[in-house]
Design a protein around this motif. Sequence first.
Motif, short mmCIF file in Angstrom:
data_model
loop_
_atom_site.label_atom_id
_atom_site.label_comp_id
_atom_site.label_asym_id
_atom_site.label_seq_id
_atom_site.Cartn_x
_atom_site.Cartn_y
_atom_site.Cartn_z
N ARG A 1 -20.97 -2.13 -23.33
CA ARG A 1 -20.50 -1.14 -24.30
C ARG A 1 -19.01 -0.88 -24.13
NH1 ARG A 1 -24.10 3.25 -23.74
NH2 ARG A 1 -25.41 2.16 -25.24
N ILE A 2 -18.55 -0.78 -22.88
CA ILE A 2 -17.12 -0.57 -22.62
C ILE A 2 -16.30 -1.76 -23.13
CG2 ILE A 2 -15.39 -0.41 -20.78
CD1 ILE A 2 -17.49 1.25 -19.21
N LEU A 3 -16.78 -2.97 -22.87
CA LEU A 3 -16.08 -4.17 -23.34
C LEU A 3 -16.03 -4.23 -24.86
CD1 LEU A 3 -17.33 -6.89 -20.82
CD2 LEU A 3 -15.04 -5.87 -20.98
N CYS A 4 -17.13 -3.87 -25.51
CA CYS A 4 -17.16 -3.86 -26.97
C CYS A 4 -16.13 -2.89 -27.53
CB CYS A 4 -18.55 -3.51 -27.48
SG CYS A 4 -19.77 -4.80 -27.24
N TRP A 5 -16.07 -1.69 -26.96
CA TRP A 5 -15.09 -0.71 -27.42
C TRP A 5 -13.66 -1.17 -27.13
CZ3 TRP A 5 -15.96 2.42 -31.10
CH2 TRP A 5 -17.22 2.98 -31.29
N LEU A 6 -13.48 -1.87 -26.03
CA LEU A 6 -12.16 -2.41 -25.71
C LEU A 6 -11.73 -3.46 -26.73
CD1 LEU A 6 -9.86 -2.37 -23.59
CD2 LEU A 6 -11.06 -4.24 -22.44
N VAL A 7 -12.65 -4.33 -27.11
CA VAL A 7 -12.35 -5.35 -28.12
C VAL A 7 -12.01 -4.69 -29.46
CG1 VAL A 7 -13.38 -7.19 -29.52
CG2 VAL A 7 -13.65 -7.20 -27.05
N MET B 1 -32.00 5.76 -19.85
CA MET B 1 -30.63 5.60 -19.38
C MET B 1 -30.26 4.12 -19.39
SD MET B 1 -28.97 7.33 -16.16
CE MET B 1 -27.27 7.61 -16.29
N ALA B 2 -29.07 3.85 -19.79
CA ALA B 2 -28.61 2.47 -19.90
C ALA B 2 -28.30 1.90 -18.51
CB ALA B 2 -27.38 2.40 -20.77
N SER B 3 -28.58 0.63 -18.36
CA SER B 3 -28.30 -0.04 -17.10
C SER B 3 -26.79 -0.26 -16.96
CB SER B 3 -29.03 -1.39 -17.05
OG SER B 3 -28.46 -2.27 -17.98
N PRO B 4 -26.32 -0.54 -15.74
CA PRO B 4 -24.88 -0.77 -15.55
C PRO B 4 -24.34 -1.92 -16.39
CG PRO B 4 -25.94 -0.43 -13.43
CD PRO B 4 -27.03 -0.49 -14.45
N SER B 5 -25.13 -2.97 -16.58
CA SER B 5 -24.64 -4.09 -17.40
C SER B 5 -24.53 -3.69 -18.86
CB SER B 5 -25.56 -5.30 -17.23
OG SER B 5 -26.86 -5.01 -17.71
N GLU B 6 -25.44 -2.85 -19.35
CA GLU B 6 -25.34 -2.38 -20.74
C GLU B 6 -24.13 -1.46 -20.91
OE1 GLU B 6 -29.11 -0.61 -21.53
OE2 GLU B 6 -30.03 -2.52 -22.07
N GLN B 7 -23.86 -0.63 -19.90
CA GLN B 7 -22.69 0.24 -19.96
C GLN B 7 -21.40 -0.58 -19.94
OE1 GLN B 7 -23.23 2.88 -16.65
NE2 GLN B 7 -24.43 4.35 -17.86
N LEU B 8 -21.37 -1.62 -19.11
CA LEU B 8 -20.21 -2.50 -19.07
C LEU B 8 -20.01 -3.21 -20.41
CD1 LEU B 8 -17.91 -3.80 -17.45
CD2 LEU B 8 -19.54 -5.58 -16.77
N LYS C 1 -31.63 -7.78 -34.18
CA LYS C 1 -32.09 -6.99 -33.04
C LYS C 1 -30.97 -6.53 -32.11
CE LYS C 1 -36.52 -9.00 -33.22
NZ LYS C 1 -37.65 -9.10 -33.37
N LEU C 2 -29.79 -7.06 -32.30
CA LEU C 2 -28.66 -6.67 -31.45
C LEU C 2 -28.08 -5.34 -31.95
CD1 LEU C 2 -26.67 -9.97 -30.90
CD2 LEU C 2 -28.11 -8.78 -29.27
N PRO C 3 -27.50 -4.57 -31.06
CA PRO C 3 -26.80 -3.35 -31.49
C PRO C 3 -25.61 -3.70 -32.40
CG PRO C 3 -27.15 -3.33 -29.12
CD PRO C 3 -27.53 -4.69 -29.60
N ILE C 4 -25.37 -2.84 -33.36
CA ILE C 4 -24.30 -3.09 -34.32
C ILE C 4 -22.93 -3.15 -33.62
CG2 ILE C 4 -23.97 -0.66 -34.93
CD1 ILE C 4 -23.82 -3.57 -37.40
N LEU C 5 -22.78 -2.42 -32.53
CA LEU C 5 -21.53 -2.45 -31.77
C LEU C 5 -21.25 -3.85 -31.23
CD1 LEU C 5 -19.16 -0.82 -30.57
CD2 LEU C 5 -20.61 -0.38 -28.58
N TRP C 6 -22.27 -4.54 -30.77
CA TRP C 6 -22.10 -5.90 -30.27
C TRP C 6 -21.71 -6.85 -31.39
CZ3 TRP C 6 -26.40 -7.29 -26.22
CH2 TRP C 6 -26.43 -6.33 -25.22
#
Length: 183
Positions: free
Chosen positions: A10-16, A1-8, A119-124
Amino acid sequence: MASPSEQLMRILCWLVLGCFVVALGLSLFVPIYTDEIGWQFYNARIGYDNWEVISITPQCGHKNFSIPVPLTWIPGRYADWLLYEHVKSPLGIRLIGIGKFVILALMMITIGRATMFQKLPILWIASGTVALLSLGVLTFLSVLVRAEQQLLIGILCFSMLPFLMTSYRPSSMIGRVALVLFT
Protein backbone atom coordinates in the motif's frame (compact mmCIF):
# COMPACT_ATOMS: atom_id res chain seq x y z
CA MET A 1 -5.61 -6.17 10.13
CA ALA A 2 -3.37 -6.01 7.11
CA SER A 3 -0.16 -8.00 7.05
CA PRO A 4 3.21 -6.19 6.87
CA SER A 5 3.60 -7.10 3.19
CA GLU A 6 0.16 -5.65 2.38
CA GLN A 7 1.05 -2.47 4.28
CA LEU A 8 4.32 -2.22 2.37
CA MET A 9 2.48 -2.72 -0.91
CA ARG A 10 0.00 0.00 0.00
CA ILE A 11 2.85 2.40 0.84
CA LEU A 12 4.60 1.61 -2.45
CA CYS A 13 1.37 2.13 -4.40
CA TRP A 14 0.84 5.54 -2.80
CA LEU A 15 4.48 6.40 -3.50
CA VAL A 16 4.06 5.55 -7.19
CA LEU A 17 0.86 7.60 -7.41
CA GLY A 18 2.58 10.51 -5.64
CA CYS A 19 5.50 10.41 -8.06
CA PHE A 20 3.03 10.44 -10.95
CA VAL A 21 1.33 13.56 -9.57
CA VAL A 22 4.74 15.23 -9.18
CA ALA A 23 5.62 14.30 -12.79
CA LEU A 24 2.32 15.78 -13.97
CA GLY A 25 3.14 18.96 -12.08
CA LEU A 26 6.57 19.10 -13.67
CA SER A 27 5.03 18.56 -17.10
CA LEU A 28 3.57 22.06 -16.84
CA PHE A 29 7.08 23.25 -17.67
CA VAL A 30 7.37 21.28 -20.91
CA PRO A 31 7.63 23.85 -23.72
CA ILE A 32 4.66 24.38 -26.00
CA TYR A 33 5.59 23.22 -29.49
CA THR A 34 4.44 25.05 -32.59
CA ASP A 35 2.54 22.07 -33.93
CA GLU A 36 0.43 22.02 -30.74
CA ILE A 37 -0.65 25.60 -31.35
CA GLY A 38 -1.05 25.07 -35.08
CA TRP A 39 -3.10 21.91 -34.66
CA GLN A 40 -5.48 23.48 -32.16
CA PHE A 41 -5.78 26.68 -34.17
CA TYR A 42 -6.66 24.58 -37.19
CA ASN A 43 -9.28 22.56 -35.29
CA ALA A 44 -10.75 25.33 -33.16
CA ARG A 45 -11.68 27.51 -36.14
CA ILE A 46 -14.21 25.06 -37.54
CA GLY A 47 -17.24 26.74 -35.91
CA TYR A 48 -16.22 30.14 -37.25
CA ASP A 49 -15.50 29.04 -40.81
CA ASN A 50 -18.94 27.75 -41.84
CA TRP A 51 -17.98 24.21 -40.86
CA GLU A 52 -15.32 24.05 -43.53
CA VAL A 53 -11.74 22.89 -43.16
CA ILE A 54 -9.55 25.75 -44.29
CA SER A 55 -6.04 24.61 -44.97
CA ILE A 56 -3.11 26.39 -46.51
CA THR A 57 -0.82 23.40 -46.63
CA PRO A 58 0.71 22.87 -50.06
CA GLN A 59 0.15 19.10 -50.09
CA CYS A 60 -3.60 19.67 -50.16
CA GLY A 61 -3.46 21.34 -53.55
CA HIS A 62 -4.74 24.76 -54.50
CA LYS A 63 -8.28 23.47 -55.12
CA ASN A 64 -8.62 22.02 -51.62
CA PHE A 65 -7.92 25.04 -49.44
CA SER A 66 -11.52 24.99 -48.25
CA ILE A 67 -13.49 21.74 -48.01
CA PRO A 68 -16.59 20.85 -46.00
CA VAL A 69 -15.95 19.05 -42.73
CA PRO A 70 -16.51 15.32 -43.26
CA LEU A 71 -19.54 14.02 -41.38
CA THR A 72 -17.48 11.72 -39.17
CA TRP A 73 -15.29 14.61 -38.01
CA ILE A 74 -18.14 16.82 -36.81
CA PRO A 75 -18.40 15.56 -33.17
CA GLY A 76 -14.66 15.83 -32.57
CA ARG A 77 -14.32 19.17 -34.33
CA TYR A 78 -17.27 20.57 -32.40
CA ALA A 79 -15.71 19.41 -29.10
CA ASP A 80 -12.38 20.98 -30.12
CA TRP A 81 -14.10 24.21 -31.03
CA LEU A 82 -15.84 24.38 -27.64
CA LEU A 83 -12.71 23.35 -25.74
CA TYR A 84 -10.09 25.57 -27.38
CA GLU A 85 -12.23 28.59 -28.16
CA HIS A 86 -11.39 30.35 -24.89
CA VAL A 87 -7.75 29.35 -24.44
CA LYS A 88 -5.80 32.57 -24.08
CA SER A 89 -2.33 31.37 -23.05
CA PRO A 90 0.07 28.48 -23.61
CA LEU A 91 -0.61 27.32 -20.03
CA GLY A 92 -4.22 26.63 -21.07
CA ILE A 93 -3.03 24.35 -23.85
CA ARG A 94 -0.75 22.47 -21.46
CA LEU A 95 -3.51 22.11 -18.84
CA ILE A 96 -5.82 20.64 -21.47
CA GLY A 97 -3.06 18.21 -22.43
CA ILE A 98 -2.62 17.15 -18.81
CA GLY A 99 -6.37 16.74 -18.44
CA LYS A 100 -6.56 14.53 -21.52
CA PHE A 101 -3.67 12.44 -20.23
CA VAL A 102 -5.39 11.97 -16.86
CA ILE A 103 -8.59 10.92 -18.68
CA LEU A 104 -6.52 8.47 -20.70
CA ALA A 105 -4.98 7.01 -17.52
CA LEU A 106 -8.41 6.68 -15.85
CA MET A 107 -9.77 4.89 -18.91
CA MET A 108 -6.83 2.47 -18.89
CA ILE A 109 -7.40 1.78 -15.18
CA THR A 110 -11.08 1.10 -15.89
CA ILE A 111 -10.25 -1.32 -18.70
CA GLY A 112 -7.67 -3.08 -16.53
CA ARG A 113 -10.20 -3.45 -13.73
CA ALA A 114 -12.93 -4.71 -16.08
CA THR A 115 -10.79 -7.25 -17.90
CA MET A 116 -8.01 -8.94 -15.99
CA PHE A 117 -7.69 -7.58 -12.50
CA GLN A 118 -11.18 -7.75 -11.01
CA LYS A 119 -10.02 -9.23 -7.71
CA LEU A 120 -7.09 -6.89 -7.11
CA PRO A 121 -7.53 -3.70 -5.09
CA ILE A 122 -8.10 -0.64 -7.25
CA LEU A 123 -5.06 1.02 -5.65
CA TRP A 124 -2.82 -1.71 -7.07
CA ILE A 125 -4.35 -1.44 -10.53
CA ALA A 126 -4.07 2.36 -10.53
CA SER A 127 -0.46 2.36 -9.39
CA GLY A 128 0.50 -0.36 -11.91
CA THR A 129 -1.10 1.57 -14.77
CA VAL A 130 0.46 4.83 -13.67
CA ALA A 131 3.85 3.16 -13.31
CA LEU A 132 3.67 2.06 -16.95
CA LEU A 133 2.58 5.52 -18.05
CA SER A 134 5.49 7.06 -16.14
CA LEU A 135 8.32 5.10 -17.73
CA GLY A 136 11.14 7.40 -18.75
CA VAL A 137 9.87 10.63 -20.26
CA LEU A 138 6.53 9.17 -21.33
CA THR A 139 4.61 11.42 -18.93
CA PHE A 140 6.20 14.53 -20.42
CA LEU A 141 5.52 13.38 -23.98
CA SER A 142 1.95 12.32 -23.25
CA VAL A 143 0.84 15.79 -22.17
CA LEU A 144 1.60 17.27 -25.58
CA VAL A 145 -1.67 18.29 -27.18
CA ARG A 146 -1.58 16.36 -30.42
CA ALA A 147 -3.99 14.27 -32.43
CA GLU A 148 -2.62 11.07 -30.95
CA GLN A 149 -4.18 11.87 -27.58
CA GLN A 150 -7.64 12.14 -29.08
CA LEU A 151 -7.14 9.01 -31.14
CA LEU A 152 -6.12 7.02 -28.06
CA ILE A 153 -9.09 8.31 -26.10
CA GLY A 154 -11.41 7.36 -28.96
CA ILE A 155 -9.89 3.89 -29.26
CA LEU A 156 -10.20 3.36 -25.51
CA CYS A 157 -13.84 4.51 -25.60
CA PHE A 158 -14.62 1.83 -28.15
CA SER A 159 -12.56 -0.68 -26.17
CA MET A 160 -14.42 0.10 -22.95
CA LEU A 161 -17.88 -0.20 -24.47
CA PRO A 162 -18.21 -4.00 -24.54
CA PHE A 163 -16.76 -4.43 -21.06
CA LEU A 164 -19.02 -1.82 -19.55
CA MET A 165 -22.08 -3.24 -21.29
CA THR A 166 -21.33 -6.84 -20.34
CA SER A 167 -20.34 -6.01 -16.77
CA TYR A 168 -23.72 -4.45 -16.08
CA ARG A 169 -25.82 -6.95 -18.05
CA PRO A 170 -23.88 -10.17 -18.60
CA SER A 171 -26.69 -11.90 -20.47
CA SER A 172 -27.61 -8.91 -22.58
CA MET A 173 -27.74 -9.46 -26.32
CA ILE A 174 -26.53 -5.88 -26.85
CA GLY A 175 -23.47 -6.60 -24.73
CA ARG A 176 -22.69 -9.71 -26.74
CA VAL A 177 -23.09 -7.91 -30.06
CA ALA A 178 -20.86 -5.05 -28.85
CA LEU A 179 -18.28 -7.54 -27.64
CA VAL A 180 -18.18 -9.16 -31.09
CA LEU A 181 -18.10 -5.87 -32.98
CA PHE A 182 -15.50 -4.01 -30.93
CA THR A 183 -12.99 -6.74 -30.06
